[in-house]
Design a protein around this motif. Structure first.
Motif, PDB file in Angstrom:
ATOM      1  N   ASN A   1       1.483  -9.303  -5.261  1.00 55.56           N
ATOM      2  CA  ASN A   1       1.655  -8.415  -6.410  1.00 55.56           C
ATOM      3  C   ASN A   1       2.450  -7.143  -6.105  1.00 55.56           C
ATOM      4  O   ASN A   1       2.600  -6.288  -6.970  1.00 55.56           O
ATOM      5  CB  ASN A   1       0.289  -8.024  -6.986  1.00 55.56           C
ATOM      6  CG  ASN A   1      -0.226  -9.077  -7.956  1.00 55.56           C
ATOM      7  OD1 ASN A   1       0.545  -9.923  -8.409  1.00 55.56           O
ATOM      8  ND2 ASN A   1      -1.505  -9.030  -8.254  1.00 55.56           N
ATOM      9  N   CYS A   2       2.967  -7.032  -4.881  1.00 50.80           N
ATOM     10  CA  CYS A   2       3.726  -5.840  -4.487  1.00 50.80           C
ATOM     11  C   CYS A   2       4.913  -5.625  -5.436  1.00 50.80           C
ATOM     12  O   CYS A   2       5.540  -6.579  -5.900  1.00 50.80           O
ATOM     13  CB  CYS A   2       4.221  -6.006  -3.050  1.00 50.80           C
ATOM     14  SG  CYS A   2       5.294  -4.667  -2.502  1.00 50.80           S
ATOM     15  N   GLN A   3       5.207  -4.371  -5.704  1.00 47.70           N
ATOM     16  CA  GLN A   3       6.281  -4.055  -6.663  1.00 47.70           C
ATOM     17  C   GLN A   3       7.625  -3.784  -5.983  1.00 47.70           C
ATOM     18  O   GLN A   3       8.591  -3.426  -6.651  1.00 47.70           O
ATOM     19  CB  GLN A   3       5.852  -2.840  -7.500  1.00 47.70           C
ATOM     20  CG  GLN A   3       4.695  -3.195  -8.433  1.00 47.70           C
ATOM     21  CD  GLN A   3       3.942  -1.976  -8.934  1.00 47.70           C
ATOM     22  OE1 GLN A   3       3.739  -1.025  -8.181  1.00 47.70           O
ATOM     23  NE2 GLN A   3       3.546  -1.988 -10.189  1.00 47.70           N
TER      24      GLN A   3
ATOM     25  N   VAL B   1       3.122   0.911  -0.041  1.00 46.88           N
ATOM     26  CA  VAL B   1       3.205   2.238  -0.668  1.00 46.88           C
ATOM     27  C   VAL B   1       3.311   2.206  -2.195  1.00 46.88           C
ATOM     28  O   VAL B   1       3.148   3.229  -2.851  1.00 46.88           O
ATOM     29  CB  VAL B   1       4.392   3.066  -0.091  1.00 46.88           C
ATOM     30  CG1 VAL B   1       4.117   3.442   1.354  1.00 46.88           C
ATOM     31  CG2 VAL B   1       5.701   2.304  -0.211  1.00 46.88           C
ATOM     32  N   CYS B   2       3.592   1.039  -2.782  1.00 50.05           N
ATOM     33  CA  CYS B   2       3.716   0.999  -4.242  1.00 50.05           C
ATOM     34  C   CYS B   2       2.322   1.089  -4.883  1.00 50.05           C
ATOM     35  O   CYS B   2       1.300   0.984  -4.205  1.00 50.05           O
ATOM     36  CB  CYS B   2       4.442  -0.273  -4.689  1.00 50.05           C
ATOM     37  SG  CYS B   2       3.470  -1.764  -4.484  1.00 50.05           S
ATOM     38  N   ARG B   3       2.321   1.254  -6.196  1.00 48.69           N
ATOM     39  CA  ARG B   3       1.058   1.378  -6.923  1.00 48.69           C
ATOM     40  C   ARG B   3       0.160   0.158  -6.683  1.00 48.69           C
ATOM     41  O   ARG B   3      -1.033   0.288  -6.399  1.00 48.69           O
ATOM     42  CB  ARG B   3       1.384   1.533  -8.417  1.00 48.69           C
ATOM     43  CG  ARG B   3       0.193   1.504  -9.325  1.00 48.69           C
ATOM     44  CD  ARG B   3       0.638   1.564 -10.789  1.00 48.69           C
ATOM     45  NE  ARG B   3      -0.330   0.879 -11.637  1.00 48.69           N
ATOM     46  CZ  ARG B   3      -1.440   1.444 -12.084  1.00 48.69           C
ATOM     47  NH1 ARG B   3      -1.715   2.691 -11.756  1.00 48.69           N
ATOM     48  NH2 ARG B   3      -2.289   0.771 -12.840  1.00 48.69           N
ATOM     49  N   ALA B   4       0.753  -1.054  -6.785  1.00 51.09           N
ATOM     50  CA  ALA B   4      -0.034  -2.280  -6.622  1.00 51.09           C
ATOM     51  C   ALA B   4      -0.643  -2.362  -5.220  1.00 51.09           C
ATOM     52  O   ALA B   4      -1.837  -2.628  -5.059  1.00 51.09           O
ATOM     53  CB  ALA B   4       0.839  -3.501  -6.893  1.00 51.09           C
ATOM     54  N   CYS B   5       0.186  -2.123  -4.208  1.00 46.70           N
ATOM     55  CA  CYS B   5      -0.314  -2.192  -2.822  1.00 46.70           C
ATOM     56  C   CYS B   5      -1.472  -1.224  -2.618  1.00 46.70           C
ATOM     57  O   CYS B   5      -2.484  -1.550  -1.999  1.00 46.70           O
ATOM     58  CB  CYS B   5       0.801  -1.878  -1.835  1.00 46.70           C
ATOM     59  SG  CYS B   5       1.900  -3.279  -1.526  1.00 46.70           S
ATOM     60  N   LYS B   6      -1.298   0.003  -3.141  1.00 42.05           N
ATOM     61  CA  LYS B   6      -2.332   1.028  -2.934  1.00 42.05           C
ATOM     62  C   LYS B   6      -3.625   0.682  -3.667  1.00 42.05           C
ATOM     63  O   LYS B   6      -4.712   0.843  -3.130  1.00 42.05           O
ATOM     64  CB  LYS B   6      -1.812   2.390  -3.390  1.00 42.05           C
ATOM     65  CG  LYS B   6      -0.890   3.032  -2.372  1.00 42.05           C
ATOM     66  CD  LYS B   6      -0.530   4.414  -2.819  1.00 42.05           C
ATOM     67  CE  LYS B   6       0.276   5.130  -1.748  1.00 42.05           C
ATOM     68  NZ  LYS B   6       0.929   6.316  -2.311  1.00 42.05           N
TER      69      LYS B   6
HETATM   70 ZN   LIG Z   1       3.989  -2.788  -2.451  1.00 40.70          ZN
END
Ligand SMILES: [Zn+2]
Length: 332
Positions: free
Chosen positions: A49-51, A62-67
């Motif tokens: 799901n990483c953006q 570091v993206c919203r999804a990862c965090k």
């Molecule tokens: Zn990400």
């Protein structure tokens, strides 16, 4: 960044799946407790799901999804863990499963995939596992199911066969030492001791490094084993009575004893260098017992300890199990 220690082959395969966009519907990660199954499932969920625009950069971390996934708060990544039943045993119940299925059928809120991480799926009771089969056979679109399990024997065969299975192996002592020193800043001497005791389970080693009670508990558990071995029948039965009053601890107590018998057996057989002792800090005592008893006595003690664990998992009478075990352990 796949911040995973060890399991390189599994990371390579999952990374390739992300890179080539060939994602299966269901994955099963198996292996000993605390070896890294749940961590791998979570990082894979991040990668899915990483953006980040670059496939080879997923998960970027570091993206919203990862965090959100790292924090366990992503609206499209649901983690299902066993709940304790009235006997204090972890179980995945049918009600939990129904709720999850309802949620999966709703589709995604914002992400590419709707992901369910079903941790310790071997704890699913028969009703829950059967209900889950439907989802596994006809998953809603864009749903990815990530299961972890310690005991694959406890799973329905159809569950095994419908998942892409990743069998994770214990890490080596040097891998655990390196991770403890570099990522958790554990001093070398302690890292070395914990890496042996962890027996390939990085999760345990990290926990023990952060909480010294774990090492103390272990020390106490080995103390009880020695107390049993040094005692005659009445002393042993007294100890069985005492330990049977803390049934929730017995699983880890017996696991610790199992590691002890394994080490004694290794020494009795003249171990090879690539099999490190788990209780490496107790070498003198282990050696003394390896010399004192026959290989037969040691092997019987090991297998009976395993049997005792098995019996306790199946709700046998705790005190009887321990008394039987103590009758079989070699006499002083
Ligand atoms: Zn990400």
């Amino acid at each position: 960044m796949w911040s995973i220690i060890g399991h390189d082959w599994a990371v390579d395969l999952l990374q390739a799946a992300v890179l080539h966009q060939r994602i299966g519907h269901a994955y099963l990660f198996t292996g000993p407790a605390q070896v890294g199954k749940a961590t791998l499932a979570r990082v894979f969920a991040q990668a899915l799901n990483c953006q980040s625009d670059y496939l080879n950069n997923r998960p970027c971390g570091v993206c919203r999804a990862c965090k959100l996934i790292a924090a366990g708060r992503h609206p499209d990544v649901r983690v299902l863990t066993p709940e304790l039943n009235s006997r204090g045993q972890p179980v995945i119940k049918i009600e939990q499963m129904r709720e999850l299925q309802k949620e999966l059928s709703l589709g995604t809120f914002e992400a590419r995939y709707k992901i369910a991480i079903l941790a310790d799926f071997d704890a699913a009771n028969a009703n829950a596992a059967n209900a889950f089969l439907k989802t596994l056979e006809e998953p809603p679109p864009n749903v990815v199911l990530l299961l972890t399990a310690t005991e694959t024997d406890a799973l329905l065969p159809t569950i095994n066969s419908r998942c892409r299975t990743f069998q994770l192996r214990p890490l080596t002592v040097p891998q655990v030492v390196e991770a403890l020193q570099n990522q958790w800043q554990v001093r070398p001497e302690l890292a070395n001791q914990l890496a042996h005791l962890a027996n390939g389970r990085l999760g345990w080693a990290v926990q023990a490094a952060q909480d010294e009670r774990l090492l103390n508990t272990r020390h106490e558990q080995l103390g009880w084993l020695q107390q049993a071995l040094d005692g005659r029948r009445p002393a042993r039965f007294e100890l069985a009575d005492k330990l049977s009053r803390q049934p929730e601890e017995l699983d880890t107590i017996l696991q610790t004893w199992l590691s002890w018998w394994r080490d004694v057996l290794l020494l009795a057989h003249g171990r090879s260098a690539d099999l490190p002792l788990i209780n490496a800090d107790q070498q003198a005592k282990l050696r003394q017992q390896a010399d004192k008893w026959t290989a037969d006595q040691i092997e019987t003690s090991l297998t009976q300890t395993q049997t005792a664990l098995w019996q306790l998992e199946r709700n046998a009478n705790v005190r009887l199990v321990l008394e039987n075990l103590f009758l079989i352990y070699p006499k002083p």
